[in-house]
Design an enzyme around this catalytic site. Structure first.
Site, PDB file in Angstrom:
ATOM      1  N   LYS A   1      -5.173  -4.702  -8.842  1.00  0.00           N
ATOM      2  CA  LYS A   1      -3.778  -4.652  -8.411  1.00  0.00           C
ATOM      3  C   LYS A   1      -2.893  -5.122  -9.560  1.00  0.00           C
ATOM      4  O   LYS A   1      -3.339  -5.815 -10.453  1.00  0.00           O
ATOM      5  CB  LYS A   1      -3.549  -5.576  -7.208  1.00  0.00           C
ATOM      6  CG  LYS A   1      -4.475  -5.287  -6.049  1.00  0.00           C
ATOM      7  CD  LYS A   1      -4.133  -6.113  -4.843  1.00  0.00           C
ATOM      8  CE  LYS A   1      -5.282  -6.150  -3.866  1.00  0.00           C
ATOM      9  NZ  LYS A   1      -5.924  -4.858  -3.629  1.00  0.00           N
TER      10      LYS A   1
ATOM     11  N   HIS B   1      -6.336   1.708  -1.233  1.00  0.00           N
ATOM     12  CA  HIS B   1      -6.299   0.295  -1.627  1.00  0.00           C
ATOM     13  C   HIS B   1      -4.876  -0.086  -1.988  1.00  0.00           C
ATOM     14  O   HIS B   1      -4.104   0.756  -2.440  1.00  0.00           O
ATOM     15  CB  HIS B   1      -7.199   0.055  -2.845  1.00  0.00           C
ATOM     16  CG  HIS B   1      -8.659   0.206  -2.568  1.00  0.00           C
ATOM     17  ND1 HIS B   1      -9.418  -0.806  -2.032  1.00  0.00           N
ATOM     18  CD2 HIS B   1      -9.499   1.253  -2.747  1.00  0.00           C
ATOM     19  CE1 HIS B   1     -10.670  -0.394  -1.896  1.00  0.00           C
ATOM     20  NE2 HIS B   1     -10.745   0.863  -2.317  1.00  0.00           N
TER      21      HIS B   1
ATOM     22  N   TYR C   1       0.856  -1.191   0.000  1.00  0.00           N
ATOM     23  CA  TYR C   1       0.000   0.000   0.000  1.00  0.00           C
ATOM     24  C   TYR C   1       0.887   1.235   0.000  1.00  0.00           C
ATOM     25  O   TYR C   1       1.947   1.224   0.599  1.00  0.00           O
ATOM     26  CB  TYR C   1      -0.832   0.054   1.286  1.00  0.00           C
ATOM     27  CG  TYR C   1      -1.764  -1.105   1.517  1.00  0.00           C
ATOM     28  CD1 TYR C   1      -1.294  -2.301   2.059  1.00  0.00           C
ATOM     29  CD2 TYR C   1      -3.122  -0.988   1.246  1.00  0.00           C
ATOM     30  CE1 TYR C   1      -2.157  -3.363   2.308  1.00  0.00           C
ATOM     31  CE2 TYR C   1      -3.991  -2.040   1.500  1.00  0.00           C
ATOM     32  CZ  TYR C   1      -3.509  -3.224   2.022  1.00  0.00           C
ATOM     33  OH  TYR C   1      -4.361  -4.260   2.268  1.00  0.00           O
TER      34      TYR C   1
END
Lengths: 269, 246
Positions: free
Chosen positions: B203, B165, B157
């Site tokens: 991600k 997020h 992070y």
């Protein structure tokens, strides 16, 4: 009080809400179920036919009747003639845009070309053809890696002179009828399992000129059989001279592309 | 992928970002560091993790800096915390703000860095690699947590998970022999699987190749010679990138 905003950082609390984002690749979820709609980009069938003569020794075809605009960005030019690689030839045959004959003017069918695909002289393989077809039908401009589009482009691009052009430049001198020989020599020098990028790829561009193609937008390597290791990727990157590399995988007709990019995460404040 | 700050609407996302900027992670970590030093905090080994008791102030800072997890035990004014071996060693060896004993009641003093290195290595074979990866990211002030939920080794992070997020899912691999650490990314199906899963939760897959540069891991001294190469692996869509520069 600031404390309210922090909350505990146990994984259960914090990470679960990572899940409710919209799936960016949800669109290809269904793709495989209906192969007629999305899995293959739509191809336009052509009415106007060009004609080319297949040269078995060269593993290339010489275009003898040009029709249509595709020749602006397809095939390499040597002493005024256009030569098409195996994948270029087959691609336009599949589209019905090219009529192929052999040295005795007998028609060569698509089936015969399918049979030829893996023979050594074509410098191609079926998966490489599928990758070519996928990108070509999306309008990308594709050449074999380090094959000069034309001999003029060798002079305009330092890079290719440095690599392979010198060999070719020498051959410009005694060009003439020997041109075919020089090209087949080019092919002959390719080792089958040599680790090198397969294609030089340019984004769709109506202003593309073979005489001054510029640097490709990226290079493509087809993964053959196994996932390339870190060391293999590095070997490939060394040959890219700063141009991005994409690695392509073809499985049962499905073509996927990956980037393995060296990065450096920033140091945060 | 751009950072995704948390919040119900654009305004509260902006606020989360502004707050993170106002209170950078490096500042939080140095507060934690001095607080732990002042209170002379000492943890102890319990199998493959480290336990410690802290006061309310350190509890707050450990949470803000995202180290470990609280263990819920009812005991007045005392808070129990559990650290992973990487977290514990980072606080001990890199930040020099935590001491660790072999057990709670030990009469002997805290273990030295070298002893801890040996202990952690004996508990976790991949510790040298994982510690290098962990400290590499922490030193750049990224927040590092376990990636088990996403099928990766770590997630990172850019600030506290309450505010943003995570951006990357991380796999730790050995530079020399790909995949000998955790068996990951040996086959294409695993690349497909991992990029697809991480892509689904916005991600990017980040691979850290830890290079021992010929050093063994017998002694802690060799750690300084380790280097890390970072690579992202992502799917590329020719359908969507026809006009964009790549």
């Amino acid at each position: 009080m600031e404390g309210n905003k922090w909350g505990y950082s146990s994984n259960e609390d914090t990470s679960n809400d990572d899940d409710d984002v919209n799936l960016p690749n949800a669109s290809d979820e269904e793709e495989d179920l209906h192969f007629t709609s999305h899995s293959l980009p739509k191809s336009q069938f052509r009415n106007i036919k060009s004609k080319a003569r297949w040269n078995e020794e060269m593993g290339m075809a010489e275009v003898i009747e040009k029709n249509g605009k595709m020749w602006v960005s397809t095939g390499i030019v040597r002493s005024g003639k256009i030569y098409t690689s195996f994948e270029e030839t087959l691609y336009f045959m599949e589209l019905g845009a090219l009529h192929l004959v052999d040295s005795e003017n007998r028609s060569i069918s698509i089936i015969e070309m399918y049979e030829k695909v893996s023979s050594r002289m074509t410098g191609c393989c079926w998966e490489l053809f599928e990758a070519y077809r996928h990108l070509k039908s999306l309008g990308y401009i594709i050449g074999r890696h380090n094959f000069a589009w034309s001999l003029k482009s060798i002079r305009s691009s330092q890079k290719q002179v440095a690599l392979e052009g010198t060999e070719e430049s020498k051959q410009i001198v005694d060009m003439g009828s020997k041109v075919e020989h020089s090209i087949s020599k080019l092919f002959g020098e390719l080792k089958i399992n040599e680790l090198k990028p397969d294609f030089d790829i340019y984004l769709p561009d109506s202003r593309f000129r073979k005489s001054s193609p510029g640097d490709p937008n990226f290079l493509l390597y087809l993964s053959r059989g196994h996932l390339p290791s870190r060391a293999e990727i590095e070997t490939l990157e060394k040959q890219c001279e700063g141009i991005p590399l994409k690695i392509c995988l073809v499985t049962e007709g499905r073509v996927s592309f990956f980037s393995f990019d060296k990065v450096e995460l920033p140091a945060l404040p | 992928m751009a950072p995704r700050w948390k919040g119900k609407d654009a305004k509260s996302k902006k606020e989360a970002e502004a707050e993170a900027l106002k209170e950078p992670m490096s500042k939080i970590i140095s507060q934690l560091q001095s607080s732990l030093v002042q209170s002379n905090t000492c943890g102890f080994l319990s199998d493959n993790c480290v336990h410690l008791t802290v006061q309310a102030e350190q509890l707050d800072l450990l949470d803000k800096a995202c180290f470990g997890r609280p263990v819920r035990i009812v005991e007045k004014d005392m808070y129990w915390f559990q650290l992973t071996v990487e977290e514990a060693f980072y606080l001990c060896y890199s930040l020099k703000c935590l001491k660790i004993k072999i057990n709670v009641g030990a009469d002997t003093g805290p273990l030295n860095d070298e002893e801890l290195w040996h202990y952690f290595r004996s508990k976790k074979e991949t510790f040298p690699y994982f510690y290098k990866a962990y400290s590499h990211l922490r030193m750049k002030n990224w927040v590092v947590r376990s990636g088990a939920q996403y099928g990766v080794d770590l997630i990172v992070y850019r600030h506290h998970p309450a505010r943003v997020h995570s951006e990357y899912g991380v796999l730790v691999l050995s530079h020399d022999k790909d995949g000998d650490l955790n068996g990951r990314l040996r086959v294409w199906s695993d690349v497909h699987c991992t990029t697809r899963l991480l892509g689904g939760v916005a991600k990017t897959l980040l691979v850290l190749y830890v290079n021992k540069n010929g050093n063994n891991d017998e002694s802690l001294l060799c750690l300084t010679n380790y280097t890390v190469e970072e690579r992202t692996i992502s799917r590329w869509s020719p359908e969507q990138c026809r006009e964009r520069s790549i």
